[in-house]
Design an enzyme around this catalytic site. Structure first.
Site, PDB file in Angstrom:
ATOM      1  N   ARG A 566      -2.501   5.812  -4.443  1.00  0.00           N
ATOM      2  CA  ARG A 566      -2.197   4.603  -3.681  1.00  0.00           C
ATOM      3  C   ARG A 566      -0.723   4.618  -3.315  1.00  0.00           C
ATOM      4  O   ARG A 566       0.110   5.103  -4.070  1.00  0.00           O
ATOM      5  CB  ARG A 566      -2.520   3.353  -4.518  1.00  0.00           C
ATOM      6  CG  ARG A 566      -3.965   3.251  -4.956  1.00  0.00           C
ATOM      7  CD  ARG A 566      -4.923   3.093  -3.811  1.00  0.00           C
ATOM      8  NE  ARG A 566      -4.693   1.876  -3.054  1.00  0.00           N
ATOM      9  CZ  ARG A 566      -5.528   1.428  -2.120  1.00  0.00           C
ATOM     10  NH1 ARG A 566      -6.644   2.090  -1.839  1.00  0.00           N
ATOM     11  NH2 ARG A 566      -5.254   0.328  -1.469  1.00  0.00           N
ATOM     12  N   VAL A 567      -0.433   4.082  -2.186  1.00  0.00           N
ATOM     13  CA  VAL A 567       0.938   4.154  -1.725  1.00  0.00           C
ATOM     14  C   VAL A 567       1.884   3.425  -2.661  1.00  0.00           C
ATOM     15  O   VAL A 567       3.017   3.835  -2.872  1.00  0.00           O
ATOM     16  CB  VAL A 567       1.070   3.595  -0.306  1.00  0.00           C
ATOM     17  CG1 VAL A 567       2.511   3.591   0.125  1.00  0.00           C
ATOM     18  CG2 VAL A 567       0.241   4.419   0.623  1.00  0.00           C
ATOM     19  N   ASP A 568       1.374   2.374  -3.235  1.00  0.00           N
ATOM     20  CA  ASP A 568       2.249   1.664  -4.166  1.00  0.00           C
ATOM     21  C   ASP A 568       2.495   2.513  -5.422  1.00  0.00           C
ATOM     22  O   ASP A 568       3.236   2.149  -6.297  1.00  0.00           O
ATOM     23  CB  ASP A 568       1.690   0.270  -4.516  1.00  0.00           C
ATOM     24  CG  ASP A 568       0.184   0.221  -4.428  1.00  0.00           C
ATOM     25  OD1 ASP A 568      -0.439   1.304  -4.447  1.00  0.00           O
ATOM     26  OD2 ASP A 568      -0.373  -0.886  -4.355  1.00  0.00           O
ATOM     27  N   ASP A 569       1.869   3.649  -5.499  1.00  0.00           N
ATOM     28  CA  ASP A 569       2.108   4.571  -6.612  1.00  0.00           C
ATOM     29  C   ASP A 569       3.070   5.682  -6.230  1.00  0.00           C
ATOM     30  O   ASP A 569       3.353   6.553  -7.032  1.00  0.00           O
ATOM     31  CB  ASP A 569       0.802   5.235  -7.054  1.00  0.00           C
ATOM     32  CG  ASP A 569      -0.217   4.211  -7.496  1.00  0.00           C
ATOM     33  OD1 ASP A 569      -1.408   4.528  -7.433  1.00  0.00           O
ATOM     34  OD2 ASP A 569       0.194   3.106  -7.869  1.00  0.00           O
ATOM     35  N   ARG A 667       3.471  -0.795 -14.366  1.00  0.00           N
ATOM     36  CA  ARG A 667       4.747  -1.043 -13.691  1.00  0.00           C
ATOM     37  C   ARG A 667       5.485  -2.221 -14.320  1.00  0.00           C
ATOM     38  O   ARG A 667       6.693  -2.207 -14.467  1.00  0.00           O
ATOM     39  CB  ARG A 667       4.531  -1.294 -12.193  1.00  0.00           C
ATOM     40  CG  ARG A 667       4.596  -0.014 -11.376  1.00  0.00           C
ATOM     41  CD  ARG A 667       4.662  -0.323  -9.885  1.00  0.00           C
ATOM     42  NE  ARG A 667       3.438  -0.958  -9.450  1.00  0.00           N
ATOM     43  CZ  ARG A 667       2.362  -0.298  -9.025  1.00  0.00           C
ATOM     44  NH1 ARG A 667       2.383   1.016  -8.961  1.00  0.00           N
ATOM     45  NH2 ARG A 667       1.285  -0.932  -8.665  1.00  0.00           N
TER      46      ARG A 667
END
Ligand code: 6R9
Length: 698
Positions: A566-569, A667
């Site tokens: 995922r992009v947030d990763d 996070r």
């Protein structure tokens, strides 16, 4: 306490069972033994033998079909759609069989395929085969949790069961367009219930039978079904799960909030719970066995428009409210059947086993609809991959002579931890094709799967797709081209991926960025139930003109696609974009590291730093020396810029019930925002969070 959640017995999941099992394992193997030095330059060709009989045996053939599919999608897909039964043909306008607007600047997002066509997916999955003389062919092998419990269902029997349930639902007044919630374990009756809804044009909404009462209530309140289908209980591994009491709790909640479910149809699963020990609400609850067997075994088909809804499936988003992903009938039917056929090189006679639960999209598209539309024989397994021991999967493969096996990387890594012994004890010679889904598969796990499970004989289709996409988007077509360990390879027919930068500019050639899709494909979701504007803003507003997947992606010089999570990763360290999956892959190459989850955190100098949670191989103690060795591993594998700033020893990782690591929580722990953890009740085991907080800084 702060982290106390509503975790009930039912929240124990397959994943947890796997974890629990391995706490008893003494022998452990490490990913370190399966290092892939340079995955991007490792080409794994299909064998001559595989290629000889493959449906699409060459790159030229794949290329030609792909080119046609994007140049003239209408001609391409109408040719394929014609292989199905349509009561009435779809409309053709100016040669077009689909309309779409993927560009939010041009007005509302809209996708339609085969509009005006009248069909029924249940008819195409069952009646069509029965009418072709295949009534006594096996549609489904059901393998129970406990070895020795099994059953075999033919296409003829499956159709009769489906008709009986369809007739009963009709007798309750369920009609076309009504929602029906299904909260059932992996009995034959679960796909039967889905197909019965499809037969009468009702919209099924399967809720994974591992969700809590609160989550179930939330979903029921959103789609307001008159009827809920469930079972009284189920055994998962050695654990009893009392489904009916969870449903009772949920239905009490929805009633209080204004939606009273009229009928709760309960399958009496005596292996788990005695009928007389099941709590009962007289005016609402009905035993399946009391009403279904007496129904007529034929039931009229409700012909629906291609664009009539088929199902709703809730999935989690970035906010707390689950998203009701809505799929329609015609495009979904054509696309799931076609992707199944080509990604697994399916041909009659194959025995196909998908380990997914029908509570997830994989269980919809590739345990139920895709395979049955092809007339395939599927294995439906109720249990967990490691019960009663780590050899169970391979025992099942041998028992049913499974030829195609499809599972998730998390299962592969868990099985890998048990070593090669339980695999090699079984023959597995029937296998000719393997598959992977759900998250990026790290090259070492890929290699183990390929070499040990598949004896270096079976191609692996690493299928990238989403609940939203309905079917495979980027996937090998295994006879056509070489694989690379950890790459989902190339787009499926009709799929036009675009990798864009943060400004939404499409990048060319070798590049990394955000994975988008440029144009619609038949099984694209049409909306989020009851919230079209959330659909538009979540998926179509971030990059104008594109569907945004939420995933990061790299395309290498040979055009292969590598999903990076995922992009947030994706973590940006001193201007270097590093996929958490890359760092994780490197960490698990260390012989003492079993699993890793990496997140970014704010860093004064670098912008973001790398924070790695690591689970060790059984019996290994965490130490300063090991910490240094793990950091060194990443430095040597990727480069000094990717070296983790923090290593956090994690005896367990927070995972969803489908086995995905919840990085959101990691996070927060990494950022020291312990008070902002949010809802942890959707975790398979909320207890791991408390444990991680205790171990911080140690
Ligand atoms: C089918 C399914 C979708 C997300 C997706 C991506 C990840 C799924 C993957 C993969 C890399 C693969 N994902 N398959 N990442 N390689 N082969 O899992 O649907 O539950 O909606 O999840 O899963 O991040 O965006 P869903």
């Amino acid at each position: 306490g702060r982290l106390q959640s509503a975790a009930s017995e039912a929240e124990l999941t397959k994943i947890q069972q796997v974890e629990a099992h391995f706490q008893q394992e003494t022998q452990a193997v490490s990913a370190g033994q399966y290092v892939v030095e340079d995955a991007e330059h490792t080409l794994v060709e299909p064998s001559d033998e595989f290629r000889k009989t493959a449906l699409i045996p060459s790159l030229e053939k794949y290329d030609a079909l792909y080119k046609e599919s994007v140049k003239d999608p209408d001609a391409f897909w109408s040719r394929i759609a014609s292989e199905f039964y349509w009561k009435e043909k779809w409309e053709v306008n100016d040669g077009k069989i689909h309309t779409e607007n993927f560009d939010i600047r041009e007005g509302p997002i809209k996708v339609e395929w085969f509009k005006g066509g009248k069909t029924n997916i249940c008819y195409n999955a069952l009646d069509r085969h029965v009418e072709a003389g295949r009534a006594s062919d096996i549609a489904m092998y059901w393998e129970g949790n406990e070895p020795g419990y099994d059953s075999t269902v033919t296409f003829g029997q499956l159709l009769e069961l489906v008709c009986q349930v369809a007739n009963y639902l009709r007798s309750l007044g369920v009609k076309k367009g009504d929602a029906v919630v299904i909260y059932m374990p992996m009995l034959v009756e679960l796909p039967v219930a889905m197909l019965a809804c499809a037969r009468i044009g009702a919209i099924h909404s399967v809720v994974f039978a591992g969700f809590s009462a609160d989550s179930l209530a939330q979903r029921i309140l959103d789609c307001k079904p008159k009827v809920v289908l469930t079972a009284n209980g189920v055994m998962r591994g050695a654990k009893l799960i009392n489904l009916k009491s969870i449903v009772d709790d949920a239905l009490a909640q929805t009633k209080k909030q204004g939606h009273a479910v009229e009928t709760c149809l309960v399958y009496g699963n005596e292996v788990a719970t005695k009928k007389e020990e099941t709590a009962w609400v007289g005016e609402r609850d009905v035993w399946w066995q009391d009403v279904i067997p007496s129904q007529a075994s034929r039931s009229e088909v409700e012909w629906v428009d291609a664009e009539d809804p088929l199902f709703l499936l809730y999935t989690s988003g970035s906010t707390g409210k689950p998203k009701g992903v809505l799929h329609t009938t015609g495009g979904y039917m054509v696309y799931t059947a076609t992707t199944f056929k080509h990604a697994f090189d399916y041909r009659p006679g194959d025995i196909y086993w998908c380990t997914a639960d029908c509570g997830w999209i994989t269980g919809h598209s590739y345990l139920t609809y895709g395979p049955l539309l092809n007339g395939a024989t599927v294995v439906n397994f109720e249990g967990v991959p490691t019960y009663p021991d780590a050899g169970r999967c391979w025992e099942i493969v041998d028992k049913y002579k499974v030829t195609i096996f499809y599972t998730a990387p998390t299962a592969i890594r868990s099985l890998m931890r048990a070593g090669d012994e339980p695999v090699k004890k079984h023959s597995r010679k029937s296998l000719r094709m393997l598959g992977s889904v759900g998250e990026p598969i790290n090259p070492a796990a890929w290699k183990w799967y390929y070499e040990v499970v598949g004896d270096s004989r079976c191609p692996i289709s690493d299928t990238w797709w989403q609940t939203e996409t309905g079917g495979f988007m980027i996937t090998p077509v295994p006879g056509a081209f070489a694989l690379k360990p950890g790459s989902a390879t190339f787009p499926f027919f009709g799929v036009q991926p675009a990798i864009v930068d943060e400004n939404g500019k499409e990048l060319e050639g070798e590049c990394s960025g955000y994975l988008c899709i440029k144009a619609s494909w038949p099984s694209a979701f049409r909306t989020l139930f009851g919230d079209h504007s959330r659909y538009e803003t979540t998926y179509f507003a971030p990059f104008k003109g594109f569907y945004f997947s939420g995933d990061g992606c790299h395309r290498d010089k040979d055009g292969y696609y590598w999903l990076t999570g995922r992009v947030d990763d994706v973590i940006n360290v001193s201007g270097h974009r590093i996929g958490s999956a890359e760092v994780e892959s490197a960490l698990v190459l260390h012989p003492q590291c079993a699993e890793a989850a990496v997140v970014g955190y704010d860093h004064d100098v670098k912008g973001q730093g790398i924070y790695a949670f690591v689970t060790l191989v059984e019996g290994v103690d965490y130490s300063e020396e090991l910490r240094k060795a793990l950091v060194a591993k990443v430095r040597s594998q990727i480069g000094p810029f990717a070296a983790p700033d923090v290593i956090h020893w994690a005896p367990g990782l927070p995972k969803t019930r489908s086995g995905k690591i919840m990085r959101r929580i990691l996070r927060k722990i990494a950022a020291n925002q312990i008070d902002e953890l949010g809802d942890v009740s959707t975790l398979a085991d909320p207890g791991v969070v408390e444990q991680l907080i205790e171990l911080k800084g140690k």
